[in-house]
Scaffold this active site. Sequence first.
Site, PDB file in Angstrom:
ATOM      1  N   GLN A  77      50.435  44.406  72.771  1.00 29.55           N
ATOM      2  CA  GLN A  77      49.511  44.327  73.037  1.00 29.55           C
ATOM      3  C   GLN A  77      48.884  43.202  71.693  1.00 29.55           C
ATOM      4  O   GLN A  77      47.465  42.388  71.791  1.00 29.55           O
ATOM      5  CB  GLN A  77      48.769  45.431  71.886  1.00 29.55           C
TER       6      GLN A  77
ATOM      7  N   ARG B 216      55.381  47.620  60.756  1.00 27.01           N
ATOM      8  CA  ARG B 216      55.841  48.101  62.110  1.00 27.01           C
ATOM      9  C   ARG B 216      55.961  47.679  63.726  1.00 27.01           C
ATOM     10  O   ARG B 216      54.617  47.153  63.599  1.00 27.01           O
ATOM     11  CB  ARG B 216      54.893  49.539  62.630  1.00 27.01           C
TER      12      ARG B 216
ATOM     13  N   HIS C 112      57.782  50.101  73.557  1.00 28.52           N
ATOM     14  CA  HIS C 112      56.215  50.956  73.070  1.00 28.52           C
ATOM     15  C   HIS C 112      55.382  50.597  74.750  1.00 28.52           C
ATOM     16  O   HIS C 112      55.013  49.899  74.653  1.00 28.52           O
ATOM     17  CB  HIS C 112      55.444  50.344  72.554  1.00 28.52           C
TER      18      HIS C 112
ATOM     19  N   GLU D 146      55.486  57.297  71.558  1.00 31.47           N
ATOM     20  CA  GLU D 146      54.523  58.634  71.902  1.00 31.47           C
ATOM     21  C   GLU D 146      54.930  58.767  73.792  1.00 31.47           C
ATOM     22  O   GLU D 146      54.536  58.523  74.496  1.00 31.47           O
ATOM     23  CB  GLU D 146      53.246  58.033  72.248  1.00 31.47           C
TER      24      GLU D 146
ATOM     25  N   ASN E 184      52.187  59.791  65.429  1.00 27.55           N
ATOM     26  CA  ASN E 184      50.817  59.094  65.080  1.00 27.55           C
ATOM     27  C   ASN E 184      49.831  60.028  65.580  1.00 27.55           C
ATOM     28  O   ASN E 184      49.724  61.205  66.460  1.00 27.55           O
ATOM     29  CB  ASN E 184      50.842  58.581  66.583  1.00 27.55           C
TER      30      ASN E 184
ATOM     31  N   TYR F 274      45.393  61.042  65.935  1.00 26.82           N
ATOM     32  CA  TYR F 274      43.958  59.803  65.146  1.00 26.82           C
ATOM     33  C   TYR F 274      42.996  61.471  66.173  1.00 26.82           C
ATOM     34  O   TYR F 274      42.317  60.760  64.685  1.00 26.82           O
ATOM     35  CB  TYR F 274      44.446  59.109  67.016  1.00 26.82           C
TER      36      TYR F 274
ATOM     37  N   GLU G  35      51.368  55.887  63.456  1.00 25.45           N
ATOM     38  CA  GLU G  35      50.205  55.276  63.285  1.00 25.45           C
ATOM     39  C   GLU G  35      49.000  56.282  63.129  1.00 25.45           C
ATOM     40  O   GLU G  35      49.088  57.420  63.008  1.00 25.45           O
ATOM     41  CB  GLU G  35      50.191  54.809  65.298  1.00 25.45           C
TER      42      GLU G  35
ATOM     43  N   TRP H  26      47.322  51.758  62.318  1.00 25.96           N
ATOM     44  CA  TRP H  26      47.166  51.633  63.839  1.00 25.96           C
ATOM     45  C   TRP H  26      45.211  50.885  63.399  1.00 25.96           C
ATOM     46  O   TRP H  26      44.602  50.832  62.891  1.00 25.96           O
ATOM     47  CB  TRP H  26      46.803  52.228  64.288  1.00 25.96           C
TER      48      TRP H  26
ATOM     49  N   GLU I 177      43.114  47.118  73.524  1.00 22.28           N
ATOM     50  CA  GLU I 177      43.534  48.462  73.351  1.00 22.28           C
ATOM     51  C   GLU I 177      43.740  48.865  74.760  1.00 22.28           C
ATOM     52  O   GLU I 177      42.975  49.386  75.880  1.00 22.28           O
ATOM     53  CB  GLU I 177      42.167  49.106  73.093  1.00 22.28           C
ATOM     54  N   TRP I 178      45.091  48.587  75.908  1.00 18.48           N
ATOM     55  CA  TRP I 178      45.497  49.064  76.688  1.00 18.48           C
ATOM     56  C   TRP I 178      44.602  48.957  77.803  1.00 18.48           C
ATOM     57  O   TRP I 178      43.609  47.974  78.529  1.00 18.48           O
ATOM     58  CB  TRP I 178      46.108  50.474  76.604  1.00 18.48           C
TER      59      TRP I 178
HETATM   60  C1  GBH Z   1      48.237  54.509  70.592  1.00 17.65           C
HETATM   61  O1  GBH Z   1      47.841  55.891  71.137  1.00 17.65           O
HETATM   62  C2  GBH Z   1      48.619  53.584  70.942  1.00 17.65           C
HETATM   63  O2  GBH Z   1      50.513  54.090  70.438  1.00 17.65           O
HETATM   64  C3  GBH Z   1      48.031  52.419  70.273  1.00 17.65           C
HETATM   65  O3  GBH Z   1      49.140  51.314  71.330  1.00 17.65           O
HETATM   66  C4  GBH Z   1      46.900  52.102  70.764  1.00 17.65           C
HETATM   67  O4  GBH Z   1      45.976  50.954  70.703  1.00 17.65           O
HETATM   68  C5  GBH Z   1      46.536  53.456  70.110  1.00 17.65           C
HETATM   69  O5  GBH Z   1      46.815  54.734  70.237  1.00 17.65           O
HETATM   70  C6  GBH Z   1      44.323  54.063  70.180  1.00 17.65           C
HETATM   71  O6  GBH Z   1      44.723  53.993  71.092  1.00 17.65           O
HETATM   72  O7  GBH Z   1      40.437  57.580  77.363  1.00 17.65           O
HETATM   73  O8  GBH Z   1      39.922  60.170  76.900  1.00 17.65           O
HETATM   74  O9  GBH Z   1      41.859  59.129  78.517  1.00 17.65           O
HETATM   75  C7  GBH Z   1      47.242  57.073  70.822  1.00 17.65           C
HETATM   76  C8  GBH Z   1      47.146  58.126  71.852  1.00 17.65           C
HETATM   77  C9  GBH Z   1      46.566  57.606  74.116  1.00 17.65           C
HETATM   78  C10 GBH Z   1      45.217  58.738  72.791  1.00 17.65           C
HETATM   79  C11 GBH Z   1      45.223  57.321  75.123  1.00 17.65           C
HETATM   80  C12 GBH Z   1      44.214  57.942  73.835  1.00 17.65           C
HETATM   81  C13 GBH Z   1      42.841  57.718  75.842  1.00 17.65           C
HETATM   82  C14 GBH Z   1      42.052  58.733  75.876  1.00 17.65           C
HETATM   83  N1  GBH Z   1      45.675  57.124  73.147  1.00 17.65           N
HETATM   84  N2  GBH Z   1      44.533  58.191  74.914  1.00 17.65           N
HETATM   85  S1  GBH Z   1      40.976  59.046  77.342  1.00 17.65           S
END
Ligand code: GBH
Length: 466
Positions: free
Chosen positions: A25, A82, A127, A172, A314, A316, A382, A426, A433-434
């Site tokens: 990332q 981290r 990761h 994760e 982690n 969120y 996170e 985080w 962001e993936w």
């Molecule tokens: C973390 O995962 C990751 O470890 C980190 O790399 C990332 O940057 C951070 O979250 C922020 O996203 O689009 O509705 O299908 C947290 C788990 C994975 C939760 C992706 C949300 C997308 C849901 N996340 N997920 S959706």
Amino acid sequence: MSEIKLPVGAFPPDFAWGAATAAYQIEGGWNMDGKGPSIWDTFCHAKGKVYEDQTGDVACNSYQLWDEDLKCIQQLGLTHYRLSFSWSRLLPDGTTNCVNPKGVMYYNKVINDLIANAVTPMVTLYHFDLPQALENHGGWKSPDIADFFDSYARFCFETFGDRVKLWITVNEPYVCAKFGYEDGIFAPGLKEPGTSVYLVGHNMLRAHARAWHSYDANFRHLQGGKVSIALNSDWAVPLDPASPKDVEATARYMDFILGWFACPVFCTGDYPETMKSRIEARNLELGFSKAPRLPKFLEDEPNPLGTADFFALNYYTSRKVKDTSSHRSELSFSGDQAAEGVTDQSWPVCGVSWLAVVPEGLRKLLKYIKETYNNPAIYITENGFSQTGPVQLEDIDRCQFYQDTLQEIAKALREDGVDVRGYFAWSLLDNFEWTEGFSVRFGLFHVDCYSAELKRSIYRSVGAEL
Ligand code: GBH
């Protein structure tokens, strides 16, 4: 964190204050100085997978701009940082047959600079960025991966373990398995519903357990560090608390996210009963009789039970859960789980749609972990708040978010007696962001990833000088 007021006296003096990042990332330098490709290089280069076909080829260029990152860390006064290692930067084909000295130099510099500045490194070995060479060998679906991972982990303990004392094996496993192999929205992008997800999760647990045992047997007495696995989880409550079905579904929802990995490691050495019985029942219902979907832990290799020296969480967001066991569905993870999570209208959403802001969910989750997993020492590895649309350095609502979150952690510590040891925001930087590319920003520092300079600018929530 200067704009954020800490609840006075709530945090022990040795509490870890950190920020987190991940190699793919932030680093860029995707093919520099001998780095081998990873599955995320392949995935992004394939087009059509990521927002506007963006890639982590350059990202924040932390491979060349580490000094700038260090300044950010210093400016925040963090006690911990981290980061993750890019496996294929260290071992280009994934194996210890060939070590990339430039990769070793890079991480040595990062670690040495952190320590020289009294910042404790926490290193994640994995990761999301598997070396492509190992993917070609079957990747996380191949049983051999545990061996490859163990060799990589030993190499890292040997090379960096004199200075790194906090290790995370896999970040994760839920996300890797579910998004990479069930939904196919993360690398390697496979959609094999209801099967590979469990196999991959299983091999991640096997790989983790092998690495923990290697550390325990060969390095712990010399290096005195700690090793864990970072587990993500929502906090879940029943949509209708008066409905026994929703209450049951909520327990199942938690087991299919957190218990899947936490139960084998912290409780029983095996998967939760809810998972085993649901998957069995669905096999019968759908007439699925091929190889078992949820693999078994074998006697002749290290069991995951007891293979974490602390709990790495982690967190969120939170969900309200309703039972879906009467819905018809094909073979799939969500069909097995039979529980759907929805957000509550009263919860504000920050940036991305999945991120309902529920700081009190963190306190409840911490208490649940204390009670369910035998009162472990917990690091929140996170937690964060995202921004989308036009860049706003005046991120007032993010400031409020951190304030509220730290209040909840303080209550968990003082009122619930949860053994929380540290908090990692985080993320240090806005980064790749993936699948959302650079359109979703979690940073404490803004990075304009569309400009050549990639300058770091502090957000209001953590800096007072704006
Ligand atoms: C973390 O995962 C990751 O470890 C980190 O790399 C990332 O940057 C951070 O979250 C922020 O996203 O689009 O509705 O299908 C947290 C788990 C994975 C939760 C992706 C949300 C997308 C849901 N996340 N997920 S959706």
